[in-house]
Design a protein around this motif. Structure first.
Motif, PDB file in Angstrom:
ATOM      1  N   LYS A  34      10.022  -4.862  22.798  1.00  0.00           N
ATOM      2  CA  LYS A  34       8.794  -5.271  22.124  1.00  0.00           C
ATOM      3  C   LYS A  34       8.183  -6.491  22.817  1.00  0.00           C
ATOM      4  O   LYS A  34       6.972  -6.583  23.005  1.00  0.00           O
ATOM      5  CB  LYS A  34       9.094  -5.599  20.664  1.00  0.00           C
ATOM      6  N   LEU A  74       7.275 -16.334  11.986  1.00  0.00           N
ATOM      7  CA  LEU A  74       8.214 -15.501  11.242  1.00  0.00           C
ATOM      8  C   LEU A  74       8.422 -14.176  11.959  1.00  0.00           C
ATOM      9  O   LEU A  74       9.530 -13.747  12.185  1.00  0.00           O
ATOM     10  CB  LEU A  74       7.688 -15.229   9.833  1.00  0.00           C
ATOM     11  N   LEU A  76       8.040 -11.529  15.056  1.00  0.00           N
ATOM     12  CA  LEU A  76       8.105 -11.575  16.527  1.00  0.00           C
ATOM     13  C   LEU A  76       7.785 -10.179  17.070  1.00  0.00           C
ATOM     14  O   LEU A  76       8.196  -9.188  16.484  1.00  0.00           O
ATOM     15  CB  LEU A  76       9.504 -11.997  16.996  1.00  0.00           C
ATOM     16  N   LYS A  89      -3.438 -16.268  15.013  1.00  0.00           N
ATOM     17  CA  LYS A  89      -2.132 -15.652  15.243  1.00  0.00           C
ATOM     18  C   LYS A  89      -2.259 -14.144  15.262  1.00  0.00           C
ATOM     19  O   LYS A  89      -2.951 -13.570  14.424  1.00  0.00           O
ATOM     20  CB  LYS A  89      -1.162 -16.030  14.128  1.00  0.00           C
ATOM     21  N   ILE A  91       0.302 -10.870  15.395  1.00  0.00           N
ATOM     22  CA  ILE A  91       1.695 -10.443  15.443  1.00  0.00           C
ATOM     23  C   ILE A  91       1.773  -8.999  15.911  1.00  0.00           C
ATOM     24  O   ILE A  91       0.826  -8.229  15.746  1.00  0.00           O
ATOM     25  CB  ILE A  91       2.396 -10.633  14.081  1.00  0.00           C
ATOM     26  N   ASP A  93       3.266  -6.063  19.027  1.00  0.00           N
ATOM     27  CA  ASP A  93       3.410  -5.923  20.487  1.00  0.00           C
ATOM     28  C   ASP A  93       2.070  -5.829  21.219  1.00  0.00           C
ATOM     29  O   ASP A  93       2.018  -5.501  22.397  1.00  0.00           O
ATOM     30  CB  ASP A  93       4.315  -4.731  20.835  1.00  0.00           C
ATOM     31  N   SER A  95      -0.283  -3.761  21.146  1.00  0.00           N
ATOM     32  CA  SER A  95      -0.574  -2.461  21.733  1.00  0.00           C
ATOM     33  C   SER A  95      -1.971  -1.978  21.355  1.00  0.00           C
ATOM     34  O   SER A  95      -2.555  -1.165  22.060  1.00  0.00           O
ATOM     35  CB  SER A  95       0.483  -1.430  21.298  1.00  0.00           C
TER      36      SER A  95
ATOM     37  N   ILE B 110      -3.708 -14.211  10.395  1.00  0.00           N
ATOM     38  CA  ILE B 110      -2.820 -13.279  11.087  1.00  0.00           C
ATOM     39  C   ILE B 110      -3.483 -11.936  11.325  1.00  0.00           C
ATOM     40  O   ILE B 110      -4.091 -11.352  10.432  1.00  0.00           O
ATOM     41  CB  ILE B 110      -1.510 -13.101  10.284  1.00  0.00           C
ATOM     42  N   GLU B 111      -3.360 -11.482  12.520  1.00  0.00           N
ATOM     43  CA  GLU B 111      -3.829 -10.151  12.880  1.00  0.00           C
ATOM     44  C   GLU B 111      -2.606  -9.351  13.292  1.00  0.00           C
ATOM     45  O   GLU B 111      -1.703  -9.874  13.941  1.00  0.00           O
ATOM     46  CB  GLU B 111      -4.816 -10.264  14.045  1.00  0.00           C
ATOM     47  N   GLU B 112      -2.595  -8.098  12.899  1.00  0.00           N
ATOM     48  CA  GLU B 112      -1.437  -7.264  13.185  1.00  0.00           C
ATOM     49  C   GLU B 112      -1.770  -6.258  14.273  1.00  0.00           C
ATOM     50  O   GLU B 112      -2.745  -5.520  14.143  1.00  0.00           O
ATOM     51  CB  GLU B 112      -1.068  -6.486  11.921  1.00  0.00           C
ATOM     52  N   THR B 113      -1.010  -6.261  15.306  1.00  0.00           N
ATOM     53  CA  THR B 113      -1.237  -5.239  16.330  1.00  0.00           C
ATOM     54  C   THR B 113       0.084  -4.669  16.787  1.00  0.00           C
ATOM     55  O   THR B 113       0.822  -5.285  17.538  1.00  0.00           O
ATOM     56  CB  THR B 113      -1.948  -5.823  17.576  1.00  0.00           C
ATOM     57  N   GLY B 114       0.377  -3.505  16.246  1.00  0.00           N
ATOM     58  CA  GLY B 114       1.566  -2.801  16.714  1.00  0.00           C
ATOM     59  C   GLY B 114       2.870  -3.306  16.135  1.00  0.00           C
ATOM     60  O   GLY B 114       2.907  -3.969  15.104  1.00  0.00           O
ATOM     61  N   GLU B 115       3.928  -2.937  16.801  1.00  0.00           N
ATOM     62  CA  GLU B 115       5.292  -3.157  16.331  1.00  0.00           C
ATOM     63  C   GLU B 115       5.685  -4.631  16.316  1.00  0.00           C
ATOM     64  O   GLU B 115       5.328  -5.385  17.216  1.00  0.00           O
ATOM     65  CB  GLU B 115       6.262  -2.419  17.269  1.00  0.00           C
ATOM     66  N   TYR B 116       6.400  -5.013  15.287  1.00  0.00           N
ATOM     67  CA  TYR B 116       6.986  -6.357  15.278  1.00  0.00           C
ATOM     68  C   TYR B 116       8.176  -6.378  14.331  1.00  0.00           C
ATOM     69  O   TYR B 116       8.419  -5.412  13.599  1.00  0.00           O
ATOM     70  CB  TYR B 116       5.957  -7.417  14.869  1.00  0.00           C
ATOM     71  N   ASP B 117       8.900  -7.434  14.339  1.00  0.00           N
ATOM     72  CA  ASP B 117       9.970  -7.613  13.358  1.00  0.00           C
ATOM     73  C   ASP B 117       9.963  -9.063  12.883  1.00  0.00           C
ATOM     74  O   ASP B 117       9.117  -9.845  13.296  1.00  0.00           O
ATOM     75  CB  ASP B 117      11.329  -7.223  13.948  1.00  0.00           C
ATOM     76  N   LEU B 118      10.893  -9.385  11.995  1.00  0.00           N
ATOM     77  CA  LEU B 118      10.894 -10.740  11.434  1.00  0.00           C
ATOM     78  C   LEU B 118      11.981 -11.609  12.064  1.00  0.00           C
ATOM     79  O   LEU B 118      12.505 -12.520  11.435  1.00  0.00           O
ATOM     80  CB  LEU B 118      11.081 -10.694   9.912  1.00  0.00           C
ATOM     81  N   GLU B 119      12.280 -11.298  13.296  1.00  0.00           N
ATOM     82  CA  GLU B 119      13.334 -12.041  13.979  1.00  0.00           C
ATOM     83  C   GLU B 119      13.057 -13.551  13.938  1.00  0.00           C
ATOM     84  O   GLU B 119      13.973 -14.361  13.853  1.00  0.00           O
ATOM     85  CB  GLU B 119      13.433 -11.555  15.432  1.00  0.00           C
ATOM     86  N   GLY B 120      11.774 -13.899  13.982  1.00  0.00           N
ATOM     87  CA  GLY B 120      11.414 -15.315  13.936  1.00  0.00           C
ATOM     88  C   GLY B 120      11.953 -15.997  12.702  1.00  0.00           C
ATOM     89  O   GLY B 120      12.471 -17.120  12.755  1.00  0.00           O
ATOM     90  N   LEU B 149       2.120 -10.567   5.016  1.00  0.00           N
ATOM     91  CA  LEU B 149       2.282  -9.539   6.051  1.00  0.00           C
ATOM     92  C   LEU B 149       1.882  -8.183   5.494  1.00  0.00           C
ATOM     93  O   LEU B 149       2.445  -7.711   4.513  1.00  0.00           O
ATOM     94  CB  LEU B 149       3.745  -9.502   6.521  1.00  0.00           C
TER      95      LEU B 149
END
Lengths: 110, 573
Positions: A34, A74, A76, A89, A91, A93, A95, B110-120, B149
């Protein structure tokens, strides 16, 4: 009141034009697929849109976990636009290029 | 024995003591160690505080550092909010015993684009945990993530991973969640956290609020299943499960005077037991407060400290009223032996009353506590809550060997023995005051309904309020039944009169006999006199007769002489 706000936007524009440099941060945690996808996508968008007037800082939270607090990271990967202000911000990949452009406020709307 | 216990502990679920008053007793040792617990409830029910106290107690009492990850309040806000409960968060942060971490997510940024996780989030939490070696973690309120989210699928998968990760980290975690409409939490967090679920509740009944706690689920452990009222006060959270206090208090054999000598006599001549619970119940205006005031005065005279909770009268009014029956309370207040706490029962909720009582008792350290009256707490149908509250007060006072006197107003219609907020079973000595209506007047009667551990009098006494205090009189019990008041006085007068008449009768009879005897004696003497006169007459006659005989013989001789008869010869021969 009106005068002030107009002046404010003028100043903002001036700053933007003066610095004319984009400071971007990409937060990742290790070399995950990712993270790599996100970096590739970002690089491509910047090349196309920003014409060399940008810097990308990649922060690996596995190496420096405390750096995530500043930008309230939070999810990644997260792309943070530090400059120009305001901070944005994105969040994921990265794509979906269109969404990224919306997120970075790079759509030619004005 | 010890080995067996050890084994048992190993077999059982390991638990982490929360240090929250009463909660550890309720759950048999605290929260499941190394596992996440869900604490859910509506707004303002105390979730954050529960979590915070769990951490603070852990850091201060059990040497277990903790991380507080807040998704709502900032660190400054948190520090300020809990300082009102006496927690010095700043100090603990400096000592590296607690780490605060405020997670802020702004949906608009926050803008969401594609795959992510909450590893942060994981990294961040992991970093906080490792930086102080935390054993406890609180996530307050993680559901805020759902607002920040947009991709719920990712979020849910990541939450599941988060809770698993927390387990792997072996930290005892509290996750708070806002209560949903039909579910325990708005986002169904109970799906993920399945080891222990605690529900907090803040209900308003009849304009007063009561906080309650319930352990909905506790996998692999026994726990109290009831709803337990809890309170939040200056010293933090406290759940006071009735059962947790137990019945193990020490008892005293010391007896203390009730302040009314006759009442003491009714209780084996010694009065109440120290540390016992006395209930004075009766209809309005029978003198319950007077009995309480007597007790208070007597205790102050012995140099004991008395805490008087009055829920109906102001202290000044009470002191003035008691002055009218000759009880002077004011000097004791000035000396500091007597303290009044006057509040309306409706002023705050039951648990707040309990808290106030606890606090006042802990600071004043009284020997005697008076609650006057207790039944004003019963507003609406909260009888059960009142009972549990009183039970907790009673247990608390008993544990501290404080003698408690409650007064209770019973309404005229209901059965006297049952109406007293259902607390009769808690009471050691129960004095019942009652109206006795007879012949168009109302009098007061008092008797000892029960008194544990002593041979008490079973007699009803008439209860009289005089200008020198309460007086207890023996009631009239005779062939016409139990009489009180003027009827008793009338009956007594009647009896005195009757006795007097009887006495007069006896006197009269005695006099009669005397008279008769005298008459008899008089008659005897008359007869004797008669007899004597007759006798003397007879003697006289006899003498006369003898005289006559003599004279006749003389005459004969003289005759013979005169006839010169041979009388001489004859005489000589």
């Amino acid at each position: 009141m009106k005068g002030i706000s107009i002046m404010g936007t003028k100043e903002e524009k001036q700053v933007r034009e003066a610095t004319d440099k984009w400071v971007l941060r990409l937060y990742v945690a290790g070399q995950t697929p990712k993270a790599l996808t996100a970096f590739t996508n970002l690089k491509k968008i910047c090349e196309e849109q920003l014409d060399g007037k940008y810097s990308i800082e990649v922060i690996d939270l596995l190496v420096n976990p405390q750096l995530g607090n500043e930008d309230q990271i939070l999810a990644l990967p997260t792309l943070v636009r530090k400059l120009p202000v305001p901070v944005r911000k994105i969040i994921g990949d990265l794509s979906n290029t269109e969404r990224v452009l919306v997120g970075l406020d790079l759509l030619p709307d004005s | 024995m010890k080995k067996a216990e050890q084994k048992n502990i190993n077999k059982n679920l390991l638990k982490t003591q929360t240090g929250i008053q009463g909660f550890d007793e309720l759950t048999n040792g605290g929260l499941p160690a190394g596992r996440p617990t869900l604490v859910c409830g509506g707004a303002g029910c105390g979730k954050t505080l529960f979590g915070m106290e769990f951490l603070v107690r852990g850091a201060t009492q059990f040497n277990e550092p903790g991380v507080f990850m807040s998704f709502e309040e900032t660190n400054e806000e948190l520090i300020k909010n809990v300082s009102s409960l006496g927690f010095d968060l700043e100090g603990l942060i400096i000592q590296k015993k607690i780490a605060l971490d405020h997670v802020h997510i702004e949906r608009s940024e926050i803008e969401e684009t594609g795959e992510y996780d909450l590893e942060g989030l994981f990294i961040r939490l992991g970093y906080a945990i490792d930086s102080i070696g935390a054993k406890r973690v609180v996530l307050d309120t993680i559901e805020s993530l759902f607002a920040g989210l947009p991709n719920q699928l990712i979020l849910r998968a990541e939450l599941r991973r988060l809770f698993r990760w927390l387990k792997e980290k072996e930290v005892t975690a509290i996750i708070t969640g806002e209560r949903g409409d039909e579910t325990l939490t708005r986002q169904g967090l109970e799906e993920y956290v399945s080891d222990c679920v605690i529900l907090l509740d803040h209900r308003v009944t009849e304009q007063t609020s009561t906080r309650r706690l319930r352990v909905v689920k506790y996998r692999g452990s026994i726990h109290g299943t009831n709803e337990y009222p809890f309170l939040i006060d200056e010293s933090g959270f406290s759940v006071l499960p009735v059962t947790s206090l137990g019945l193990k208090h020490i008892v005293s054999n010391e007896r203390i005077s009730s302040g009314i000598p006759v009442l003491d006599n009714m209780l084996e001549g010694k009065g109440y037991y120290r540390g016992s619970t006395v209930l004075v119940s009766g209809t309005s205006g029978v003198g319950k407060t007077s009995i309480a005031a007597h007790f208070a005065e007597a205790a102050c005279k012995r140099g004991e400290r008395v805490l008087y909770f009055c829920f109906e009268e102001s202290p000044n009014q009470l002191m003035r009223n008691m002055l009218s029956i000759g009880i002077k309370l004011e000097p004791w207040v000035r000396k500091g032996l007597l303290q009044f706490q006057a509040t309306r029962p409706t002023f705050y909720g039951l648990e707040m009353h309990l808290a106030v009582t606890h606090k006042a008792v802990n600071t004043f350290k009284p020997d005697i506590v008076i609650l006057d009256p207790i039944n004003t707490f019963v507003i609406g149908d909260k009888e059960f809550e009142v009972k549990t509250m009183l039970m907790r007060i009673v247990d608390f006072l008993k544990a501290n060997l404080i003698t408690a006197l409650f007064t209770s107003l019973t309404s005229g219609e209901s059965a006297i023995e049952s109406s007293d907020v259902g607390i009769s079973s808690l009471i050691d000595t129960w004095l019942l005051l009652r109206d006795i209506e007879l012949n168009g007047e109302r009098n007061r009667g008092m008797y000892v309904l029960k008194s544990r551990g002593m041979a008490n009098s079973n007699q009803i006494r008439e209860f009289i309020l005089t200008d020198h205090g309460v007086e207890l009189r023996e009631v009239y019990i005779g062939k016409r039944g139990v009489l009180t008041g003027s009827a008793r006085i009338a009956q007594e007068a009647f009896e005195t009169a009757e006795v007097l008449t009887r006495k007069n009768d006896i006197e009269r009879i005695k006099r009669e006999i005397e008279r008769k005897r005298k008459a008899l004696e008089a008659r005897i003497s008359t007869l004797r006199a008669d007899f004597e006169s007759e006798e003397s007459e007879a003697v006289k006659i006899l003498e006369t007769e003898k005289e006559m005989i003599k004279r006749l013989e003389q005459d004969k001789i003289e005759m013979a002489v005169s006839r010169q008869a041979d009388i001489k010869k004859q005489r000589r021969t």
